[in-house]
Design a protein around this motif. Structure first.
Motif, PDB file in Angstrom:
ATOM      1  N   GLU A  57     -14.052   6.710 -41.059  1.00  0.00           N
ATOM      2  CA  GLU A  57     -15.351   6.126 -41.808  1.00  0.00           C
ATOM      3  C   GLU A  57     -15.083   6.577 -43.392  1.00  0.00           C
ATOM      4  O   GLU A  57     -15.060   7.783 -43.681  1.00  0.00           O
ATOM      5  CB  GLU A  57     -16.596   6.921 -41.347  1.00  0.00           C
ATOM      6  CG  GLU A  57     -16.795   6.486 -39.973  1.00  0.00           C
ATOM      7  CD  GLU A  57     -18.100   6.856 -39.472  1.00  0.00           C
ATOM      8  OE1 GLU A  57     -19.060   7.397 -40.248  1.00  0.00           O
ATOM      9  OE2 GLU A  57     -18.172   7.313 -38.252  1.00  0.00           O
ATOM     10  N   PRO A  58     -14.985   5.642 -44.164  1.00  0.00           N
ATOM     11  CA  PRO A  58     -14.518   5.978 -45.578  1.00  0.00           C
ATOM     12  C   PRO A  58     -15.900   6.799 -46.465  1.00  0.00           C
ATOM     13  O   PRO A  58     -15.704   7.318 -47.542  1.00  0.00           O
ATOM     14  CB  PRO A  58     -14.337   4.726 -46.235  1.00  0.00           C
ATOM     15  CG  PRO A  58     -15.272   3.685 -45.318  1.00  0.00           C
ATOM     16  CD  PRO A  58     -15.133   4.129 -44.100  1.00  0.00           C
ATOM     17  N   LEU A  59     -17.001   6.573 -46.056  1.00  0.00           N
ATOM     18  CA  LEU A  59     -17.917   7.228 -46.738  1.00  0.00           C
ATOM     19  C   LEU A  59     -18.022   8.713 -46.349  1.00  0.00           C
ATOM     20  O   LEU A  59     -18.920   9.264 -47.020  1.00  0.00           O
ATOM     21  CB  LEU A  59     -19.319   6.376 -46.721  1.00  0.00           C
ATOM     22  CG  LEU A  59     -19.523   5.138 -47.097  1.00  0.00           C
ATOM     23  CD1 LEU A  59     -20.842   4.457 -46.798  1.00  0.00           C
ATOM     24  CD2 LEU A  59     -18.926   5.234 -48.624  1.00  0.00           C
ATOM     25  N   ARG A  60     -17.378   9.264 -45.196  1.00  0.00           N
ATOM     26  CA  ARG A  60     -17.688  10.443 -44.857  1.00  0.00           C
ATOM     27  C   ARG A  60     -16.408  11.539 -45.002  1.00  0.00           C
ATOM     28  O   ARG A  60     -15.341  11.089 -44.459  1.00  0.00           O
ATOM     29  CB  ARG A  60     -17.827  10.530 -43.399  1.00  0.00           C
ATOM     30  CG  ARG A  60     -19.373   9.828 -43.144  1.00  0.00           C
ATOM     31  CD  ARG A  60     -19.536   9.922 -41.513  1.00  0.00           C
ATOM     32  NE  ARG A  60     -20.901   9.332 -41.343  1.00  0.00           N
ATOM     33  CZ  ARG A  60     -21.978   9.612 -41.534  1.00  0.00           C
ATOM     34  NH1 ARG A  60     -22.323  10.873 -41.775  1.00  0.00           N
ATOM     35  NH2 ARG A  60     -23.106   8.950 -41.229  1.00  0.00           N
ATOM     36  N   ASN A  61     -16.277  12.258 -45.861  1.00  0.00           N
ATOM     37  CA  ASN A  61     -15.241  13.035 -46.296  1.00  0.00           C
ATOM     38  C   ASN A  61     -15.231  14.681 -45.958  1.00  0.00           C
ATOM     39  O   ASN A  61     -14.218  15.307 -45.712  1.00  0.00           O
ATOM     40  CB  ASN A  61     -15.012  13.077 -47.896  1.00  0.00           C
ATOM     41  CG  ASN A  61     -14.874  11.740 -48.434  1.00  0.00           C
ATOM     42  OD1 ASN A  61     -13.945  10.981 -47.651  1.00  0.00           O
ATOM     43  ND2 ASN A  61     -15.406  11.283 -49.361  1.00  0.00           N
ATOM     44  N   ALA A  62     -16.581  15.182 -45.896  1.00  0.00           N
ATOM     45  CA  ALA A  62     -16.657  16.379 -45.442  1.00  0.00           C
ATOM     46  C   ALA A  62     -16.283  16.798 -43.860  1.00  0.00           C
ATOM     47  O   ALA A  62     -16.395  15.700 -43.078  1.00  0.00           O
ATOM     48  CB  ALA A  62     -18.245  16.926 -45.453  1.00  0.00           C
ATOM     49  N   ASP A  63     -15.837  17.824 -43.867  1.00  0.00           N
ATOM     50  CA  ASP A  63     -15.081  18.399 -42.356  1.00  0.00           C
ATOM     51  C   ASP A  63     -15.533  19.548 -42.235  1.00  0.00           C
ATOM     52  O   ASP A  63     -14.670  20.714 -41.992  1.00  0.00           O
ATOM     53  CB  ASP A  63     -13.695  18.106 -42.192  1.00  0.00           C
ATOM     54  CG  ASP A  63     -13.085  18.361 -40.835  1.00  0.00           C
ATOM     55  OD1 ASP A  63     -13.924  18.475 -39.968  1.00  0.00           O
ATOM     56  OD2 ASP A  63     -12.102  18.592 -40.733  1.00  0.00           O
ATOM     57  N   ASN A  64     -16.940  20.073 -42.288  1.00  0.00           N
ATOM     58  CA  ASN A  64     -17.211  21.527 -41.842  1.00  0.00           C
ATOM     59  C   ASN A  64     -16.966  21.753 -40.360  1.00  0.00           C
ATOM     60  O   ASN A  64     -17.216  20.939 -39.515  1.00  0.00           O
ATOM     61  CB  ASN A  64     -18.842  21.779 -42.333  1.00  0.00           C
ATOM     62  CG  ASN A  64     -18.729  21.534 -43.838  1.00  0.00           C
ATOM     63  OD1 ASN A  64     -18.262  22.599 -44.424  1.00  0.00           O
ATOM     64  ND2 ASN A  64     -19.330  20.541 -44.435  1.00  0.00           N
ATOM     65  N   ARG A  65     -16.534  22.916 -40.094  1.00  0.00           N
ATOM     66  CA  ARG A  65     -16.540  23.469 -38.748  1.00  0.00           C
ATOM     67  C   ARG A  65     -17.244  24.780 -38.284  1.00  0.00           C
ATOM     68  O   ARG A  65     -16.248  25.760 -38.719  1.00  0.00           O
ATOM     69  CB  ARG A  65     -14.972  23.384 -38.061  1.00  0.00           C
ATOM     70  CG  ARG A  65     -14.430  22.228 -38.409  1.00  0.00           C
ATOM     71  CD  ARG A  65     -12.931  21.973 -38.006  1.00  0.00           C
ATOM     72  NE  ARG A  65     -12.125  20.792 -38.317  1.00  0.00           N
ATOM     73  CZ  ARG A  65     -11.121  20.498 -37.924  1.00  0.00           C
ATOM     74  NH1 ARG A  65     -10.330  21.410 -37.021  1.00  0.00           N
ATOM     75  NH2 ARG A  65     -10.557  19.287 -38.106  1.00  0.00           N
ATOM     76  N   ILE A  66     -18.574  24.558 -37.973  1.00  0.00           N
ATOM     77  CA  ILE A  66     -19.033  26.066 -37.981  1.00  0.00           C
ATOM     78  C   ILE A  66     -19.581  26.067 -36.731  1.00  0.00           C
ATOM     79  O   ILE A  66     -20.304  25.613 -35.773  1.00  0.00           O
ATOM     80  CB  ILE A  66     -20.554  25.900 -38.780  1.00  0.00           C
ATOM     81  CG1 ILE A  66     -20.322  25.186 -39.997  1.00  0.00           C
ATOM     82  CG2 ILE A  66     -21.377  27.108 -38.835  1.00  0.00           C
ATOM     83  CD1 ILE A  66     -19.436  26.065 -40.794  1.00  0.00           C
ATOM     84  N   PRO A  67     -18.792  27.395 -35.987  1.00  0.00           N
ATOM     85  CA  PRO A  67     -19.110  27.685 -34.699  1.00  0.00           C
ATOM     86  C   PRO A  67     -20.322  28.711 -34.528  1.00  0.00           C
ATOM     87  O   PRO A  67     -20.753  29.430 -35.630  1.00  0.00           O
ATOM     88  CB  PRO A  67     -17.876  28.515 -34.197  1.00  0.00           C
ATOM     89  CG  PRO A  67     -17.373  29.018 -35.754  1.00  0.00           C
ATOM     90  CD  PRO A  67     -17.982  28.200 -36.519  1.00  0.00           C
ATOM     91  N   ARG A  68     -20.972  28.983 -33.382  1.00  0.00           N
ATOM     92  CA  ARG A  68     -22.345  29.647 -33.164  1.00  0.00           C
ATOM     93  C   ARG A  68     -21.758  30.428 -31.978  1.00  0.00           C
ATOM     94  O   ARG A  68     -21.567  30.228 -31.036  1.00  0.00           O
ATOM     95  CB  ARG A  68     -23.378  28.948 -33.026  1.00  0.00           C
ATOM     96  CG  ARG A  68     -24.053  28.020 -34.082  1.00  0.00           C
ATOM     97  CD  ARG A  68     -24.372  29.000 -35.345  1.00  0.00           C
ATOM     98  NE  ARG A  68     -25.581  29.744 -35.113  1.00  0.00           N
ATOM     99  CZ  ARG A  68     -26.753  29.504 -35.349  1.00  0.00           C
ATOM    100  NH1 ARG A  68     -27.123  28.154 -35.555  1.00  0.00           N
ATOM    101  NH2 ARG A  68     -27.610  30.515 -34.902  1.00  0.00           N
ATOM    102  N   ASN A  69     -21.854  31.979 -32.264  1.00  0.00           N
ATOM    103  CA  ASN A  69     -21.391  32.584 -31.229  1.00  0.00           C
ATOM    104  C   ASN A  69     -22.559  33.051 -30.049  1.00  0.00           C
ATOM    105  O   ASN A  69     -22.800  34.317 -29.980  1.00  0.00           O
ATOM    106  CB  ASN A  69     -20.937  34.002 -31.957  1.00  0.00           C
ATOM    107  CG  ASN A  69     -20.327  34.890 -31.014  1.00  0.00           C
ATOM    108  OD1 ASN A  69     -19.587  34.577 -30.002  1.00  0.00           O
ATOM    109  ND2 ASN A  69     -19.819  36.017 -31.558  1.00  0.00           N
TER     110      ASN A  69
END
Length: 469
Positions: free
Chosen positions: A53-65
């Motif tokens: 998807e060209p409009l989506r660049n963010a790649d956050n990876r947030i784990p919840r413990n």
């Protein structure tokens, strides 16, 4: 050394039979330990389906413990005050407590965490060079139990495997220890060797000839010196029920953050722009707060439009709320959200802890068997007999101490003082509290004696005061 050949064959056969099952067990242990350290799958995979998807660049990876929170919650709830043991012999109780030592509370907490992640925790006990009783925790992924085929499923042997360094060659080796009721047999192979054909005796024991030598050690316990502490009656870890929910929560939460970042990057669509290039467009927009557009020659006017990403906030919030609730329900824990507590009474607090108490009760049933076996081994080491062992378990939870103290006060004369002391919110050790009460009563009696003597001296004939003796 005559027992070497048949026992190395036993070890090889056990490795063949248990290898696949043990590798799966190690995989589950490592996965649960990874989630316990908050190293969830989201850190490896990210939010899928966004690469094209060209409009989506963010790649956050947030784990919840969540898994770490649930396991620590259970460990603190059950073992902040570790179990107490009563053999009906105060002298023996003190000897047992001395052998358990200062490490006992930490051992209980570590057993709980190991069992929660590794399905079954293990304690190994031995005698040191001076003959003192020692015990320690063995990582669950090192143990392959061999149980009897009858209904009792008693432990008849343990196969332990771990990595070590061959100090002669400096290479890493895999050590296999086979423990039965009488001896331990130790073997090894180089870690890069896949076949068990290379299994050889490992001279791990430097012992006198009468106790054994080389790779054979006569431990002399008359039983397998390992004690299992199972997590529950199903033999599963605590991650199994909540992993899909935690992964779903991580994906939606990380995807929501990605959308918040991507929406900041507004894409402008220019129609009949009269400038020379995009740099001039940005310069005019910044300097003049306006841009110039042209007519396309057919009456069509130029202009500027923006493309943005629409974020369904309400749907995501509802999903995260429902998923969080499901995690604590499936994980049988207490959601620490302050809104769920408020100014609640003691009965309401009990209801909040009902699922955690259910999970703790299942573990307590299994752990009682392990602690009972360990205490009996210590009694045998001390040459003492202990037929019945009373275990006192204390929960650490948010509670209404005022209500508990009031119940204890109203129970005087109905139940024994020892029972009241065991359940009083201010008392941690009922036996020590009994001793302290007795000591204070004796001191009070001693303080009263001088007043009685002075009173008798004022009336030497044991006479009367106001007509009374």
């Amino acid at each position: 050394m005559n027992d070497e050949k048949p026992n190395i064959d036993v070890v090889k056969n056990l490795i063949k039979q248990k290898a696949v099952q043990h590798r799966q067990h190690i995989k589950r242990c490592q996965e649960a330990e990874r989630y316990y350290r908050n190293e969830n799958d989201i850190l490896r995979t990210g939010v899928r389906g966004r690469d094209n998807e060209p409009l989506r660049n963010a790649d956050n990876r947030i784990p919840r413990n969540f898994h770490g929170l649930l396991v620590n919650q259970k460990a603190a709830y059950m073992f902040t005050a570790p179990p107490l043991f009563d053999t009906k012999n105060e002298g023996l109780n003190k000897q047992v407590a001395d052998i358990l030592g200062d490490q006992y509370p930490k051992t209980c907490k570590d057993l709980c965490i190991n069992a929660s992640n590794g399905e079954t925790a293990w304690i190994h006990y031995w005698k040191d060079a001076e003959g003192h009783f020692k015990y320690g925790i063995v990582p669950p992924e090192q143990i392959i139990p061999v149980e009897s085929s009858d209904l009792e499923r008693s432990l008849i042997a343990v196969l332990r495997t771990y990595k070590d360094i061959d100090f002669q060659t400096g290479k890493e080796i895999t050590v296999w220890e086979y423990w039965d009721t009488e001896r331990c047999y130790s073997y090894y192979r180089t870690s890069n060797t896949v076949s068990i054909a290379g299994l050889s005796p490992y001279n791990a024991f430097q012992l006198p000839d009468d106790a054994g030598q080389g790779n054979i050690y006569a431990h002399g316990w008359g039983r397998v010196p390992f004690v299992p502490f199972r997590n529950n009656n199903t033999g599963t870890n605590d991650l199994k029920n909540v992993k899909p929910l935690i992964d779903a929560y991580d994906k939606v939460f990380s995807g929501f953050l990605n959308d918040l970042e991507d929406v900041q990057e507004i894409i402008m669509v220019l129609t009949n722009y009269g400038g020379a290039d995009l740099k001039e467009f940005l310069h005019d927009l910044k300097k003049y707060k306006a841009i110039k557009v042209d007519d396309d020659g057919t009456g069509g006017k130029g202009g500027i439009e923006t493309l943005t990403i629409n974020i369904p906030v309400e749907a995501r919030e509802k999903f995260l709320e429902l998923t969080r609730k499901a995690i604590f329900e499936q994980g049988q824990g207490v959601d620490p959200d302050p809104q769920k507590f408020g100014n609640t009474s003691g009965e309401a607090l009990k209801y909040l802890y009902s699922l955690l108490e259910l999970k703790a009760g299942l573990m307590e049933t299994e752990f009682k068997l392990g602690f009972g076996e360990l205490i009996r081994v210590i009694c045998e080491y001390l040459n003492e007999s202990c037929e019945q062992i009373v275990q006192t378990w204390t929960r650490s939870a948010i509670r209404s101490d005022a209500e508990l103290a009031d119940i204890a006060a109203k129970s005087a004369g109905i139940v024994s003082n020892k029972t009241i002391l065991k359940n009083h919110p201010f008392v941690e050790n009922a036996e020590e509290e009994e001793k302290q009460i007795k000591k204070e009563q004796e001191e009070k009696a001693e303080q009263m004696d001088p007043y009685l003597e002075a009173f008798k001296k004022g009336h030497p004939e044991g006479g009367e005061v106001n007509g009374e003796e």
